[in-house]
Motif scaffolding. Sequence first.
Motif, mmCIF file in Angstrom:
data_model
loop_
_atom_site.group_PDB
_atom_site.id
_atom_site.type_symbol
_atom_site.label_atom_id
_atom_site.label_comp_id
_atom_site.label_asym_id
_atom_site.label_seq_id
_atom_site.Cartn_x
_atom_site.Cartn_y
_atom_site.Cartn_z
ATOM 1 N N LEU A 278 -6.335 2.335 8.749
ATOM 2 C CA LEU A 278 -6.734 1.935 7.509
ATOM 3 C C LEU A 278 -7.614 1.059 7.531
ATOM 4 C CD1 LEU A 278 -2.821 1.602 6.262
ATOM 5 C CD2 LEU A 278 -4.147 3.011 5.739
ATOM 6 N N GLY A 279 -8.800 0.723 6.369
ATOM 7 C CA GLY A 279 -9.970 -0.199 6.512
ATOM 8 C C GLY A 279 -10.450 -0.555 7.788
ATOM 9 N N ASP A 280 -10.685 -1.943 7.809
ATOM 10 C CA ASP A 280 -11.885 -1.915 8.839
ATOM 11 C C ASP A 280 -10.541 -2.178 10.398
ATOM 12 O OD1 ASP A 280 -13.873 -2.751 11.103
ATOM 13 O OD2 ASP A 280 -14.214 -4.432 10.387
ATOM 14 N N ARG A 281 -9.852 -1.305 10.665
ATOM 15 C CA ARG A 281 -8.886 -1.613 11.915
ATOM 16 C C ARG A 281 -7.475 -3.097 10.990
ATOM 17 N NH1 ARG A 281 -12.964 -1.941 16.773
ATOM 18 N NH2 ARG A 281 -12.543 -4.291 16.191
ATOM 19 N N VAL A 282 -7.486 -3.069 9.905
ATOM 20 C CA VAL A 282 -6.109 -4.011 9.684
ATOM 21 C C VAL A 282 -5.156 -2.984 10.031
ATOM 22 C CG1 VAL A 282 -7.793 -5.146 8.268
ATOM 23 C CG2 VAL A 282 -6.839 -3.392 6.997
ATOM 24 N N GLY A 283 -4.937 -2.146 9.247
ATOM 25 C CA GLY A 283 -4.013 -1.873 9.689
ATOM 26 C C GLY A 283 -3.707 -0.025 10.106
ATOM 27 N N VAL A 284 -2.504 0.799 10.132
ATOM 28 C CA VAL A 284 -2.405 1.754 10.452
ATOM 29 C C VAL A 284 -1.634 3.171 9.540
ATOM 30 C CG1 VAL A 284 -1.282 3.823 11.987
ATOM 31 C CG2 VAL A 284 -3.196 1.894 13.039
ATOM 32 N N LEU A 285 -1.472 3.956 8.900
ATOM 33 C CA LEU A 285 -1.007 5.143 7.944
ATOM 34 C C LEU A 285 0.314 5.933 9.226
ATOM 35 C CD1 LEU A 285 0.725 5.597 5.627
ATOM 36 C CD2 LEU A 285 -1.586 6.807 5.037
ATOM 37 N N PHE A 286 0.806 5.701 9.585
ATOM 38 C CA PHE A 286 1.943 6.418 10.556
ATOM 39 C C PHE A 286 2.593 7.529 9.910
ATOM 40 C CE2 PHE A 286 2.646 2.676 13.266
ATOM 41 C CZ PHE A 286 1.063 3.575 13.969
ATOM 42 N N VAL B 130 2.430 -6.549 6.803
ATOM 43 C CA VAL B 130 2.754 -5.645 5.210
ATOM 44 C C VAL B 130 3.287 -4.553 5.911
ATOM 45 C CG1 VAL B 130 2.400 -5.001 3.085
ATOM 46 C CG2 VAL B 130 1.625 -7.089 4.194
ATOM 47 N N LEU B 131 4.130 -4.026 5.533
ATOM 48 C CA LEU B 131 5.085 -2.709 5.865
ATOM 49 C C LEU B 131 5.367 -1.975 4.528
ATOM 50 C CD1 LEU B 131 7.719 -3.318 8.765
ATOM 51 C CD2 LEU B 131 5.421 -2.777 8.947
ATOM 52 N N SER B 132 5.429 -0.577 4.849
ATOM 53 C CA SER B 132 5.619 -0.166 3.176
ATOM 54 C C SER B 132 5.493 1.444 3.931
ATOM 55 C CB SER B 132 4.445 -0.149 2.138
ATOM 56 O OG SER B 132 3.589 0.128 2.435
ATOM 57 N N ASP B 133 5.692 2.400 3.290
ATOM 58 C CA ASP B 133 5.813 3.658 2.903
ATOM 59 C C ASP B 133 4.721 4.297 2.741
ATOM 60 O OD1 ASP B 133 6.549 3.798 0.722
ATOM 61 O OD2 ASP B 133 9.101 4.654 1.188
ATOM 62 N N ALA B 134 3.944 4.156 2.425
ATOM 63 C CA ALA B 134 2.543 4.103 1.308
ATOM 64 C C ALA B 134 0.900 3.703 2.151
ATOM 65 C CB ALA B 134 2.909 4.913 0.329
ATOM 66 N N ALA B 135 0.499 3.543 1.959
ATOM 67 C CA ALA B 135 -1.075 3.167 1.768
ATOM 68 C C ALA B 135 -1.203 1.984 1.265
ATOM 69 C CB ALA B 135 -1.924 3.170 2.237
ATOM 70 N N PRO B 136 -1.050 0.522 0.847
ATOM 71 C CA PRO B 136 -1.715 -0.750 0.435
ATOM 72 C C PRO B 136 -2.652 0.185 -0.339
ATOM 73 C CG PRO B 136 -1.154 -1.598 2.358
ATOM 74 C CD PRO B 136 -1.296 0.168 2.998
ATOM 75 N N ALA B 137 -2.845 -0.217 -1.755
ATOM 76 C CA ALA B 137 -3.936 -0.113 -2.715
ATOM 77 C C ALA B 137 -4.580 -0.308 -2.760
ATOM 78 C CB ALA B 137 -3.048 -0.029 -4.387
ATOM 79 N N GLY B 138 -5.981 0.064 -2.818
ATOM 80 C CA GLY B 138 -7.375 -0.988 -2.487
ATOM 81 C C GLY B 138 -7.116 -0.439 -0.825
ATOM 82 N N LEU B 139 -6.628 0.153 0.186
ATOM 83 C CA LEU B 139 -7.011 -0.108 1.917
ATOM 84 C C LEU B 139 -7.810 1.623 2.163
ATOM 85 C CD1 LEU B 139 -4.767 -1.722 3.853
ATOM 86 C CD2 LEU B 139 -7.181 -1.905 3.638
ATOM 87 N N ALA B 140 -9.027 1.813 2.486
ATOM 88 C CA ALA B 140 -9.494 2.495 2.431
ATOM 89 C C ALA B 140 -8.595 3.146 4.107
ATOM 90 C CB ALA B 140 -10.769 2.937 3.001
ATOM 91 N N VAL B 141 -8.075 4.936 3.303
ATOM 92 C CA VAL B 141 -7.602 5.009 4.230
ATOM 93 C C VAL B 141 -8.698 6.318 5.567
ATOM 94 C CG1 VAL B 141 -5.911 7.204 5.477
ATOM 95 C CG2 VAL B 141 -5.564 6.024 3.793
#
Length: 145
Positions: free
Chosen positions: A102-110, A127-138
């Motif tokens: 996610l984004g510039d290595r700010v996260g991962v979508l498993f 920040v944990l959720s069951d979907a990619a946060p809005a505004g972050l490129a996948v």
Amino acid sequence: MRKILVQLLGRTLLVVEEARHWRDGVRGEGDEALIDFWLYFDGLPAVHVCGDDDGERLLVTFDEPYASYDMGEYGEFRVASPRQTDLLWHYAGHQLVDAAVLGDRVGVLFRFDHRDLAVVERDDDFVLSDAAPAGLAVGDWLTTV
């Protein structure tokens, strides 16, 4: 990060352990109290998920958990399994089907066999959720690269 994520694909997450902040014997709640966590996939060493030193990017490495430790007046970090009410608890026993940065290595979508898990490092907190946060490129899904 991608090199490690590729090794996880198709494996079952067996156990999750987390390092969480406690103060005066009271467990910190919410994502901001979560310091690090480890994912144990079948056939691999523990996968350590944490933020970088600047709290700007997510790091994913093979690394065993550290021991719980006391920080005096600032409380303690306890390493233990998450509670059944914690989001991370719901992924143990499930197979990882795919993953994307996610984004510039700010996260991962498993992408697990039953639902997704987004893990984002933001201002030195998870920040944990069951979907990619809005505004972050996948980024590209690993199974399509």
